[in-house]
Design an enzyme around this catalytic site. Sequence first.
Site, PDB file in Angstrom:
ATOM      1  N   HIS A   1      50.731  61.580  47.655  1.00 58.70           N
ATOM      2  CA  HIS A   1      49.769  61.245  46.336  1.00 58.70           C
ATOM      3  C   HIS A   1      50.532  60.632  45.416  1.00 58.70           C
ATOM      4  CE1 HIS A   1      46.931  64.377  48.288  1.00 58.70           C
ATOM      5  NE2 HIS A   1      47.962  64.902  48.592  1.00 58.70           N
TER       6      HIS A   1
ATOM      7  N   GLU B   1      54.845  40.624  46.488  1.00 55.22           N
ATOM      8  CA  GLU B   1      53.624  40.472  46.054  1.00 55.22           C
ATOM      9  C   GLU B   1      52.480  39.666  46.926  1.00 55.22           C
ATOM     10  OE1 GLU B   1      53.510  40.698  41.359  1.00 55.22           O
ATOM     11  OE2 GLU B   1      55.272  39.759  42.041  1.00 55.22           O
TER      12      GLU B   1
ATOM     13  N   LYS C   1      62.488  38.438  32.883  1.00 56.96           N
ATOM     14  CA  LYS C   1      61.843  38.864  33.908  1.00 56.96           C
ATOM     15  C   LYS C   1      62.644  38.505  35.330  1.00 56.96           C
ATOM     16  CE  LYS C   1      58.429  40.645  34.178  1.00 56.96           C
ATOM     17  NZ  LYS C   1      57.146  40.241  34.220  1.00 56.96           N
TER      18      LYS C   1
ATOM     19  N   SER D   1      60.106  34.177  35.145  1.00 60.41           N
ATOM     20  CA  SER D   1      58.944  33.904  34.129  1.00 60.41           C
ATOM     21  C   SER D   1      59.414  33.089  33.377  1.00 60.41           C
ATOM     22  CB  SER D   1      58.608  35.360  33.214  1.00 60.41           C
ATOM     23  OG  SER D   1      57.681  35.081  32.188  1.00 60.41           O
TER      24      SER D   1
END
Length: 459
Positions: free
Chosen positions: A156, A290, A283, A277
């Site tokens: 979980h 992804e 970043k 970024s």
Amino acid sequence: MSKLWGGRFTKETNKLVEEFTASISFDQKLAIEDIDGSLAHVHMLGACQIIPLEDVEKIKEGLNEIKVSVLKGEVEFLVEHEDIHMNVEKLLIEKIGPVGGKLHTGRSRNDQVATDMHLYLRNKTIELIQLVKEVQQAILSQAKENIETLIPGYTHLQRAQPVSFAHHLMAYFWMFERDKERLQDSLKRVNWLPLGAGALAGTTFPINRQLVAEQLGFNTVYPNSMDAVSDRDFILEFLSIGSIIMTHISRLSEEMVIWSSQEFQFIELDDSFCTGSSIMPQKKNPDVPELLRAKTGRTYGNLIGLLTVLKGLPLAYNKDMQEDKEGMFDTVETLEGSLQLLAPMIETMTVKKDVMRKALNQDFSNATDIADYLVTKGLPFRDAHEVIGKIVLYSIQHNKFLLDLSIEEYQQFSSLFEKDIFVILSPEHVVSARNSYGGTSPAQVKEQINLADDKLANS
Ligand code: ARG
């Protein structure tokens, strides 16, 4: 230029229709398979004395020259010839003259296209098996470095029990092992030869399908000509396997995104696998995992797309079936790209062993072990569970973890506690105590890694 099927027509094809029905923009990817299929077919036509051997030689020579030009990228395929089969045939007739028209004796584009796709998927499946192995190899090398590296195990997405990081990674090794087995098994069905089925009913010529099968390395000849030209199960099967592989890639990618976040910091992806970024200078984004996660969607789409095309199609060939190709190519290319990136991304990631280990000082993932401790002292598991629940609640209320409590505090909850409880509670002990077959103890993980080594060596 006139159509190969133009005899019964009185009008030119509408240009929009020509473009709409043509498949050459994508099925040119089958050019080599198409030529190889033709070479085997014409060889058989000669061997069965259906066309003279001198014609066979001319056709073979012409096809081989076209093959060389295709490989060199010199051939221009034309929309007016609709698809790869008619483009190749036109090129052949241009090259060797009307004798080239004998190639299509005893076959149809319907058995031809099915054969091309069987050949294509066979080559790609073999290549993909190799790429899956490279991912497994990368997982295995990281696992070997991290047998004793401890990490919280989750259910979980809540801390559950500590595990070896190698154990966590190796879970993916086995998923990919099953994927590889699925691909290997699918080859049995990919290796069925449709050629010789004709348009749907077989042919009047005395062909020898077994000979063509041998030439092309197929194990089985479709025993039913209508099935041979209508079957696209072998593509559906590939698309399903591809979707399952992408699901595994996606789950692992998701973990890599989470693990490399500021909140976890369990791993750091190599700079060469990340991007920055345009506005936030600090970043370092995990774009690769992804995108791997996202590309899974298109493979599901390709599967559902073809299932939908085939649902409700009457036998035998229908033009609808031309829609089987783009999704198949797309899934093949998505898998190739994804597997090729995944292996080096795993290999080059930095595992932050200290951060992982420190995380385990800050949780209750050793709670099950105190319950097991009381069980070994004779308390029924249910009662032990209740006692430990109370200890956890007490610890939370006092801002402590289980290793911070004193023996007196433990004894307030049960007189069965003795000082050895503190040995049992260390994450190292918690992990090595899980020594059941397939468990996370270092001994079991080593055994699992040995088995994995054998699997890779023998596949
Ligand atoms: N381009 C066609 C396809 O991919 C080849 C078979 C065409 N057959 C036909 N009867 N029109 O399905």
